[in-house]
Design an enzyme around this catalytic site. Structure first.
Site, short mmCIF file in Angstrom:
data_model
loop_
_atom_site.label_atom_id
_atom_site.label_comp_id
_atom_site.label_asym_id
_atom_site.label_seq_id
_atom_site.Cartn_x
_atom_site.Cartn_y
_atom_site.Cartn_z
N HIS A 221 35.66 34.66 33.35
CA HIS A 221 36.04 36.07 34.30
C HIS A 221 36.98 35.29 35.20
O HIS A 221 37.18 36.14 36.64
CB HIS A 221 34.63 36.65 34.67
CG HIS A 221 33.79 37.76 34.16
ND1 HIS A 221 34.47 39.49 33.76
CD2 HIS A 221 33.35 37.09 32.57
CE1 HIS A 221 33.56 39.20 32.69
NE2 HIS A 221 32.75 38.49 31.93
N LYS B 191 36.82 46.66 47.06
CA LYS B 191 36.13 45.34 46.13
C LYS B 191 35.57 44.67 46.71
O LYS B 191 35.54 44.04 48.27
CB LYS B 191 37.71 44.78 45.72
CG LYS B 191 38.69 44.46 47.12
CD LYS B 191 40.09 44.33 46.16
CE LYS B 191 40.72 45.32 45.34
NZ LYS B 191 40.53 45.22 44.78
N ARG B 192 35.10 43.40 46.99
CA ARG B 192 34.18 42.65 47.38
C ARG B 192 34.60 41.91 48.76
O ARG B 192 36.22 42.22 47.87
CB ARG B 192 34.00 41.13 45.89
CG ARG B 192 32.52 41.73 46.02
CD ARG B 192 31.21 42.24 46.48
NE ARG B 192 30.77 40.44 47.71
CZ ARG B 192 29.93 39.66 46.68
NH1 ARG B 192 28.54 40.83 45.92
NH2 ARG B 192 29.57 38.86 47.69
N LYS C 234 41.62 38.89 47.71
CA LYS C 234 41.96 39.36 47.71
C LYS C 234 42.60 39.85 48.39
O LYS C 234 43.17 41.08 48.51
CB LYS C 234 40.87 40.61 47.08
CG LYS C 234 39.55 40.13 45.33
CD LYS C 234 38.43 41.02 46.00
CE LYS C 234 37.55 40.58 44.83
NZ LYS C 234 37.80 41.23 43.50
N THR D 147 39.09 46.04 37.85
CA THR D 147 38.66 47.25 37.35
C THR D 147 38.67 48.89 38.07
O THR D 147 38.69 49.91 37.73
CB THR D 147 36.91 46.98 36.22
OG1 THR D 147 35.94 47.13 37.70
CG2 THR D 147 37.06 46.03 35.56
N LYS E 115 40.18 52.50 37.17
CA LYS E 115 39.37 53.81 37.85
C LYS E 115 39.96 54.91 39.52
O LYS E 115 40.24 55.99 39.25
CB LYS E 115 38.12 53.44 38.99
CG LYS E 115 37.02 52.72 37.69
CD LYS E 115 35.96 52.01 38.66
CE LYS E 115 34.97 50.98 37.72
NZ LYS E 115 34.33 49.87 38.33
#
Length: 842
Positions: free
Chosen positions: A378, A569-570, A575, A677, A681
């Site tokens: 992952h 998101k986290r 990110k 993901t 969505k």
């Protein structure tokens, strides 16, 4: 003008939810009342909203149980190959509405509760999220369970029943504060304890090599008590099982102390054993080598393998009496998927059982193990890779350490025969890493012990083969595969965005819910005025609904006509929530500079949790809230720009925010986000994406056409090149005036007037220690955001692009992902067949 429909009336019109038959509604009301009376204790005649929720949950659960029992009977008779999905995280969210959707009960329940004077949406809000995961990995596992049931696979999810899931996030004065997530405090109507399947798990002790084989002795025993949760497929009467283990001390735990009068202490010490399933480790993409965590990893694996082998041995073949006594057929009847390296101990544990307990030869046992296990990677971030210290393993699992050494010895022998004299390659490929402390590289153990290794998006799988696992790929190219992630369209469209689901069903029928590729049929309606109007209308309704929610929760007045710009998101440096911050401040500065200029209004929302020990991530949250304090209270800005930090982002909040989003921010540095993901969505729910060529964004651009997604920034090759020549943030700071202004404001205390140097760490990070090269993508990002603004000013063209994105999102169904796992890794065939309902004759 006609009055707007109430939510209840809207729901009654919606066909994708299934029709509410009159007799169905009557039955539901009767059962609801029966459960309600059972729930209410004698001295409490007034029902609370929670009593009503439990009554409804039990009423819906009644519809599951018969199907659940019949599904398990059906598997027993058919004896199919069983799939075991091992994961330390299952981020399930809420269960009630999902169950109603998958059983086709939503309309009937809505009508029944309405007739009883209750509001179903209010009852749904009472349910606690099952937050047994951190983010992507745990939520993926949840989507996979839904798809495996929908595709009729005999599949089981195995994990830990954490008493406390991912912490609840409170924002206090702009800072994240963690609170324990006591999600079980009112009980959980969806689980069934199965104490009859309790299994012992051993820790510590020592190894004895005897003439009769190897024995692991003097170990401490902890009991694993299973709790089962039903997992319904979509309208196919299949109900699979998620089995989560809870740790329990055996009755004789430490009672030897009893003799010296330590009875009370002995009973209190039971906690030490039971702590194993107490709390989820709240790290996402970060390895923390704690003993308790390793205990959790082995605990789930040891309990699960006992269960798998028990089921394998007792499954009938030919006649009811026969029990399997050999393991030759094991890989034909069992597939074990390791969700990242967390359950990697399954490999040495299966070897231990086969060799020490079942007395197989090493060669036979190894053949069975490799053919049974498969590993999903992952992440490529080095700090996320599990590398357990040998001394810890030696103490906690002494026999497993011996087995890992033997696995590695044979693996090294093979490498040395393939590449004679290439000691450097042997060092790189070893399962044991030398160093001041020897460590076990769990990813290497997983690759060596599996027949298939996959990444979770095409670009990610390519990076694994080219960098992280290059040597392994050169040695065994056939092992490596790609399986691009997906999401379940049941939860992420039908459940969370019924208005959009219905518009699509009116155009192309409702078969797309179990075959998402059918969304391509929408392409021929891209210029259909009616569809354009309907899609824009449902988005506006979702935005209005979410605005009301925000006003209630955050006391901020939102302009519902502004662009809803979301990054949820986290919180993690890779990110790049910081890049988003730089854009917000730049927009703010532009408004201040030319207050009378036309400006596309935006509401920027950022949400996500920071791991409690991750200082930088917590500073990023503080910065976002500090920017919001200045921007939201500046009268010059008005409602043209608002910044909101969404507190306590979780599955149930995602279900509200995603349908309301206009723009989805997927802006990680190229080569760092394995898949993502959330991006899928948003795409499915009619949001446009601004993103880098990273993770699944690459395939989204391919499916929708690059002209229908806002791509900016460096590609993987550019990042590699920059790594070689060196990244110098100061060059960008010196060269770009707008960027320099933003950084000076942050470092000069513009956003923290009471503590001018509050954000000096963040500025220092961006200027001198930024692994993720935020400044390098700043200009490209700003330019791309201007294209977003320009398109948003043209609502019709914007909506056409939205339709093209929805039409292209079929690939990103977890049904497609699971079909590929089934055929290409597990060797089973998905099925669309319905099994008979409980009341049908067999």
């Amino acid at each position: 003008m006609s009055r707007p429909l109430s939510d209840h009336e809207k729901k009654k019109q919606i066909s994708v939810r299934g029709l509410a038959g009159v007799e169905n509604v009557t039955d539901l009301k009767k059962n609801f009342n029966r459960h309600l009376h059972f729930t209410l204790v004698k001295d409490r005649n007034v029902a609370t909203p929670r009593d009503y929720y439990f009554a409804l949950a039990h009423t819906v659960r009644d519809h599951l149980v018969g199907r659940w029992i019949r599904t398990q009977q059906y598997y027993y008779e058919k004896d199919p190959k069983r799939i075991y999905y091992l994961s330390l995280e299952f981020y399930m969210g809420r269960t009630l509405q999902n169950t109603m959707v998958n059983l086709g009960l939503e309309n009937a329940c809505d009508e029944a509760t309405y007739q009883l004077g209750l509001d179903m949406e209010e009852l749904q809000e009472i349910e606690e999220d099952a937050g047994l995961g951190n983010g992507g990995l745990g939520r993926l596992a949840a989507c996979f369970l839904d798809s495996m049931a929908t595709l009729g696979l005999a599949a089981y999810g195995y994990g830990i029943r954490y008493e406390f899931g991912i912490f609840n996030q409170k924002i206090s004065n702009g800072w994240q504060v963690e609170e324990a997530d006591d999600w079980l405090r009112y009980g959980n109507p969806w689980e069934k304890a199965r104490p009859e399947y309790t299994r012992p798990v051993q820790f510590y002790g020592r190894v004895e090599h005897t003439p009769n084989g190897v024995k692991w002795v003097d170990a401490q025993v902890v009991l694993a008590l299973p709790y089962d949760t039903p997992v319904p497929g979509y309208r196919n009467n299949t109900v699979n099982t998620m089995r989560l283990w809870s740790a329990k001390a055996p009755n004789d735990f430490n009672l030897k102390d009893f003799n010296v009068g330590g009875y009370i202490q002995a009973v209190l010490d039971r906690n030490l054993a039971e702590n194993i399933s107490r709390v989820l480790y709240p790290n996402d993409n970060f390895f923390e080598g704690k003993e308790l965590r390793l205990k959790q990893e082995y605990f789930v694996v040891a309990a699960t393998l006992q269960d798998i082998i028990r089921r394998f041995k007792s499954s009938k073949f030919g006649s009811l009496e026969a029990v399997r006594t050999t393991f030759d057929a094991f890989p034909d009847k069992v597939a074990i998927q390791l969700n990242d390296t967390h359950p990697a101990m399954a490999i040495p544990e299966l070897m231990r059982i086969l060799v020490d307990v079942e007395k197989q030869s090493w060669e036979q046992a190894w053949d069975v193990t490799v053919r049974t296990c498969a590993y999903t990677n992952h992440t490529v971030l080095p700090e996320a890779l599990e590398r357990w210290p040998v001394p810890l393993l030696e103490q906690l699992l002494p026999r497993h350490l011996e087995i890992i050494y033997e696995i590695n010895r044979r693996h090294m022998e093979r490498i040395s025969s393939l590449y004679p004299g290439d000691f450097d390659r042997m060092r790189r490929m070893s399962v044991i890493e030398e160093g001041d402390v020897k460590r076990i590289n769990m990813a290497h153990l997983c690759i060596v012990g599996s027949h298939a290794v996959n990444g979770v998006a095409r670009i990610h799988s390519d990076i694994l083969k080219a960098t992280l696992f290059k040597d392994f790929y050169e040695t065994d190219p056939g092992k490596f595969q790609n399986k691009t992630n997906g999401i379940t369209p049941r939860r992420w469209l039908v459940l969370c965005n019924p208005g959009l689901a219905e518009i699509i069903a009116e155009k192309i029928g409702d078969d797309y819910i179990r075959d998402l590729d059918q969304l391509k049929k929408l392409l021929k309606f891209v210029n259909d005025e009616g569809l354009i109007r309907d899609i824009a209308k449902v988005k506006q309704e979702n935005k209005l609904k979410f605005s009301v929610y925000l006003e209630k929760e955050y006391k901020v007045k939102i302009n519902p006509n502004s662009m809803f710009d979301l990054q949820v998101k986290r919180i993690h440096e890779y990110k790049r929530q910081l890049l988003n911050c730089l854009h917000i401040i730049t927009m703010y500065n532009r408004i201040k500079k030319e207050p009378n200029k036309q400006f596309t209004p935006r509401t920027v929302m950022i949400g996500g949790k920071a791991a409690p020990g991750y200082h930088t991530a917590k500073m990023i949250i503080k910065l976002i809230t500090a920017i919001g304090d200045i921007v939201n209270n500046d009268p010059v800005v008005g409602d043209r720009l608002k910044v909101i930090f969404l507190e306590n982002y979780k599955v149930s909040l995602a279900e509200k925010v995603i349908p309301a989003a206009d723009l989805s921010e997927q802006i990680s540095t190229a080569g760092t986000e394995a898949s993502g993901t959330g991006n899928m969505k948003f795409m499915l729910n009619g949001s446009l994406t601004i993103g880098t060529m990273d993770g699944a964004n690459v395939e989204m651009a391919e499916e929708a056409g690059e002209g229908n997604i806002f791509i900016f920034g460096m590609r993987v090759e550019d990042v590699d090149q920059m790594d070689r020549k060196g990244y110098n943030a100061k060059d960008y700071y010196d060269r770009i005036p707008e960027l320099r202004q933003v950084i000076d404001q942050i470092s000069g205390g513009f956003f923290s007037p009471k503590q001018p140097d509050l954000f000096k760490d963040i500025v220092n990070l961006l200027m001198y220690h930024d692994r993720f090269k935020v400044f390098a993508d700043y200009e490209s990002y700003m330019k791309c955001q201007e294209s977003v603004n320009a398109l948003y000013k043209n609502p019709k063209e914007w909506t056409k692009m939205v339709i093209r994105n929805i039409a292209a999102s079929g690939k990103f169904s977890s049904d497609r992902t699971i079909s590929e796992y089934a055929r290409e890794i597990w060797g089973v065939e998905p099925s669309t067949a319905k099994i008979p309902a409980p009341d049908d004759p067999r």
